[in-house]
Design an enzyme around this catalytic site. Structure first.
Site: not given
Length: 320
Positions: A155-158, A236, A238, A267, A286
């Site tokens: 639960m960070g910014r994104i 979304t 890593r 990737e 990505h």
């Protein structure tokens, strides 16, 4: 004498011009091909600043070759492509670009949820391949998003921005994080639960956590088997957070219903990757932060961080 800067990919001309006003700049001229390792090893020797992308492995061996390097400015939020300890030992500052890509990445994450749940890519291919013969009651039926339970890991910014979007769909929000967010819990009417509870009770499990040694292979077959048979995994963050072989087996065995993946361990992902053979996996190259405005903001912030350090000022966003 102007400091020397090496830029590892062709970025927008306006950003290059900004750096060139204060620095002697060398650039790998390609936009879609990463700089070869031997070129990067040669260029870093006498560079004062390195402007790089997450595609570059700035490891201990590379850092050891740097004789004058003051700053590594990473045009990304994540920095698992950089050996932080090696940079710290040499007194090299490492910067990143948080904040500016938050909303765009949350948009993409929600788009992946919808595309996976409603079988958007599969349905488009069904039509284009000439398979649509008539309307049928259960043809290409998917899962509902409205009113479903969303589980957010990290639960960070994104993660917080994704939670805000989900409220418009009247979703129930569960989250798991290293620390609780009481104010956000109240604002979003969301519930903190333990890891296994989140997996077992969520209709959508979205990975929003950074990639660290602790989160490597956070999702294996054990975790996937705890999820509902109708649940959907979205990553979304890593690639290395999810064990891709275990995910393939779980999808094949019907342990979960679908997955949406914007990131992979390797990737670009090999075209013979098993996950690409499954119709219930939406795969993207990505593109979480890939809007014109956001990528411009990321490049600009990376340039600002770079120039601040080269002018003996603290950067806006310091990793170490």
């Amino acid at each position: 004498m102007k400091p020397k800067v090496y830029i590892t990919r062709r970025i927008p001309d306006s950003i290059i011009a900004r750096i060139e006003k204060e620095c002697e700049v060398s650039i790998w001229p390609e936009t879609d091909i990463p700089v070869p390792r031997e070129v990067l090893e040669r260029e870093i020797v006498d560079a004062d600043g390195l402007f790089c992308l997450l595609t570059e492995s700035v490891d201990k061996e590379l850092i050891a070759k740097a004789q004058k390097l003051k700053v590594i400015s990473n045009m990304a939020v994540g920095y698992n492509n950089i050996d932080i300890e090696a940079a710290k030992e040499k007194g090299i500052l490492v910067t990143n670009t948080p904040g500016v890509l938050t909303e765009t990445t949350a948009d993409l994450t929600f788009a992946l949820m919808m595309a996976s749940a409603r079988r958007i890519i599969e349905s488009s291919n069904y039509l284009r391949n000439g398979n649509w013969k008539t309307w049928s009651p259960m043809q290409l039926t998917g899962q509902d998003i409205y009113g479903a339970t969303l589980g957010i890991i990290g639960m960070g910014r994104i993660g917080a921005s994704l939670a805000k979007r989900s409220k418009g769909f009247d979703m129930n929000i569960l989250y798991y994080n290293r620390s609780r967010k009481p104010l956000l819990e109240k604002e979003m009417n969301m519930k903190y639960v333990d890891f296994d509870t989140l997996l077992s009770e969520s209709d959508f499990v979205c990975i929003m956590t950074p990639y660290t040694p602790e989160t490597k292979n956070l999702i294996t077959y054990r975790e996937l088997s705890l999820m509902k048979k109708t649940s959907i995994l979205i990553n979304t963050a890593r690639g290395g957070i999810v064990n891709e072989e275990d995910l393939f087996q779980a999808l094949k065995n019907g342990e979960i219903w679908a997955a949406g993946m914007d990131v992979f361990v390797q990737e670009p992902v090999p075209l013979d990757h098993p996950l690409l053979t499954l119709p219930n996996v939406v795969t993207l190259p990505h593109i979480g932060s890939a809007s014109v405005n956001t990528r411009m903001k990321m490049a600009d912030l990376a340039a600002v961080n770079l120039l601040l350090v080269l002018n003996n000022n603290p950067p806006l966003h310091l990793v170490v």
